[in-house]
Design a protein around this motif. Sequence first.
Motif, PDB file in Angstrom:
ATOM      1  N   LYS A 144       0.853  -1.261  -0.097  1.00  0.00           N
ATOM      2  CA  LYS A 144      -0.068  -0.157  -0.243  1.00  0.00           C
ATOM      3  C   LYS A 144       0.904   1.278   0.161  1.00  0.00           C
ATOM      4  O   LYS A 144       0.251   2.439  -0.108  1.00  0.00           O
ATOM      5  N   LYS A 145       2.103   1.123   0.023  1.00  0.00           N
ATOM      6  CA  LYS A 145       2.796   2.305   0.184  1.00  0.00           C
ATOM      7  C   LYS A 145       3.234   3.087  -1.151  1.00  0.00           C
ATOM      8  O   LYS A 145       3.629   4.190  -1.070  1.00  0.00           O
ATOM      9  N   ASP A 146       2.773   2.619  -2.096  1.00  0.00           N
ATOM     10  CA  ASP A 146       3.144   3.232  -3.425  1.00  0.00           C
ATOM     11  C   ASP A 146       2.013   2.853  -4.551  1.00  0.00           C
ATOM     12  O   ASP A 146       1.222   2.080  -4.294  1.00  0.00           O
ATOM     13  N   VAL A 147       2.067   3.625  -5.674  1.00  0.00           N
ATOM     14  CA  VAL A 147       1.058   3.180  -6.593  1.00  0.00           C
ATOM     15  C   VAL A 147       1.468   2.235  -7.507  1.00  0.00           C
ATOM     16  O   VAL A 147       0.436   1.649  -8.615  1.00  0.00           O
ATOM     17  N   TYR A 148       2.679   1.561  -7.574  1.00  0.00           N
ATOM     18  CA  TYR A 148       2.888   0.646  -8.315  1.00  0.00           C
ATOM     19  C   TYR A 148       2.490  -0.713  -7.866  1.00  0.00           C
ATOM     20  O   TYR A 148       1.850  -1.029  -6.861  1.00  0.00           O
ATOM     21  N   ILE A 149       2.663  -2.070  -8.764  1.00  0.00           N
ATOM     22  CA  ILE A 149       2.049  -3.395  -8.567  1.00  0.00           C
ATOM     23  C   ILE A 149       2.620  -3.915  -7.450  1.00  0.00           C
ATOM     24  O   ILE A 149       1.488  -4.395  -6.577  1.00  0.00           O
ATOM     25  N   CYS A 150       3.652  -3.745  -7.276  1.00  0.00           N
ATOM     26  CA  CYS A 150       4.277  -4.513  -5.901  1.00  0.00           C
ATOM     27  C   CYS A 150       4.383  -3.383  -4.645  1.00  0.00           C
ATOM     28  O   CYS A 150       5.388  -3.657  -3.903  1.00  0.00           O
ATOM     29  N   GLY A 151       3.836  -2.144  -4.861  1.00  0.00           N
ATOM     30  CA  GLY A 151       4.108  -1.108  -4.040  1.00  0.00           C
ATOM     31  C   GLY A 151       5.471  -0.343  -4.296  1.00  0.00           C
ATOM     32  O   GLY A 151       5.410   0.649  -4.562  1.00  0.00           O
ATOM     33  N   GLU A 152       6.695  -0.930  -4.374  1.00  0.00           N
ATOM     34  CA  GLU A 152       7.816  -0.639  -4.909  1.00  0.00           C
ATOM     35  C   GLU A 152       8.066  -0.954  -6.330  1.00  0.00           C
ATOM     36  O   GLU A 152       7.184  -1.839  -6.878  1.00  0.00           O
ATOM     37  N   PHE A 153       8.654  -0.116  -7.034  1.00  0.00           N
ATOM     38  CA  PHE A 153       8.678  -0.208  -8.551  1.00  0.00           C
ATOM     39  C   PHE A 153       9.329  -1.525  -8.833  1.00  0.00           C
ATOM     40  O   PHE A 153      10.428  -1.735  -8.188  1.00  0.00           O
ATOM     41  N   SER A 154       8.849  -2.320  -9.958  1.00  0.00           N
ATOM     42  CA  SER A 154       9.412  -3.564 -10.028  1.00  0.00           C
ATOM     43  C   SER A 154       9.360  -4.133 -11.523  1.00  0.00           C
ATOM     44  O   SER A 154       8.788  -3.550 -12.307  1.00  0.00           O
ATOM     45  N   LEU A 155       9.809  -5.216 -11.719  1.00  0.00           N
ATOM     46  CA  LEU A 155       9.852  -5.873 -13.074  1.00  0.00           C
ATOM     47  C   LEU A 155       8.213  -5.990 -13.224  1.00  0.00           C
ATOM     48  O   LEU A 155       8.090  -5.687 -14.685  1.00  0.00           O
ATOM     49  N   ALA A 156       7.263  -6.133 -12.464  1.00  0.00           N
ATOM     50  CA  ALA A 156       5.813  -6.253 -13.001  1.00  0.00           C
ATOM     51  C   ALA A 156       5.549  -5.037 -13.734  1.00  0.00           C
ATOM     52  O   ALA A 156       4.901  -5.332 -14.685  1.00  0.00           O
ATOM     53  N   ASP A 157       5.893  -3.964 -13.148  1.00  0.00           N
ATOM     54  CA  ASP A 157       5.621  -2.678 -13.867  1.00  0.00           C
ATOM     55  C   ASP A 157       6.161  -2.549 -15.322  1.00  0.00           C
ATOM     56  O   ASP A 157       5.370  -1.963 -16.313  1.00  0.00           O
TER      57      ASP A 157
END
Length: 227
Positions: A144-157
């Motif tokens: 829940k800490k950020d807008v990215y798929i895993c919260g933190e930016f990752s390869l999923a994005d």
Amino acid sequence: MIGDKLASAMQLFGNPSCINTAKIMQTAGEKGVDVEVHKINGGEDVSEMSPLQSAPVLKDLDNIVYGPNAIISYLDDKGFGPSLVPRNGVIRAIMYQYAHIASDFVQMEAYGMLTGSGGNMDVVNKAFDVLENILANPPDPKLKKDVYICGEFSLADIHWMACVNALEISGNGDVVSSRSKVSEWCAAVKSHPATSKEDIVPFTCLPTKEDIDAGALRNVAINVLES
């Protein structure tokens, strides 16, 4: 470390209409890796480097890597800044799960729409409904800490953005704009600064409509190459 540089640009053999090529170029931008691109039209062009004629292919000095996931992993390791793979095992599994949805369900349909060879919008809409749901209702509080798929930016994005780029170029951007959380996520990825802290917005490394229409690829030029 900021300011570190690789000895020479890596060589990428790919195609502007190839979504896997797009993923690799965005990853290179994220990790501060210079890439000189070479357009290919089929596996036969890389048969000497890739024994099963699998493309894209990355050549880094004497190292040759083929297969999109292998190349992305190589860039993540060789590049600069923190890894794009979460350290937490649960979040890492979520990353692979959502990367799988993009690669195995969205990508083929997006490619068909981009190249005019087909594409099932029902499949795409179902996948984007799943993406909207995880962004609106994260399965783990840590997400829940950020807008990215895993919260933190990752390869999923990266996996999803390459598909979004193809869909938007083909005139199917409403799959994003019609979903509020996906729209917020998309805007965040498009403006996301490089993980390596280099002065580049990695989204700009993705092929544009002009690139695809011209059948051209642009180098990822950060340190070694001049833009």
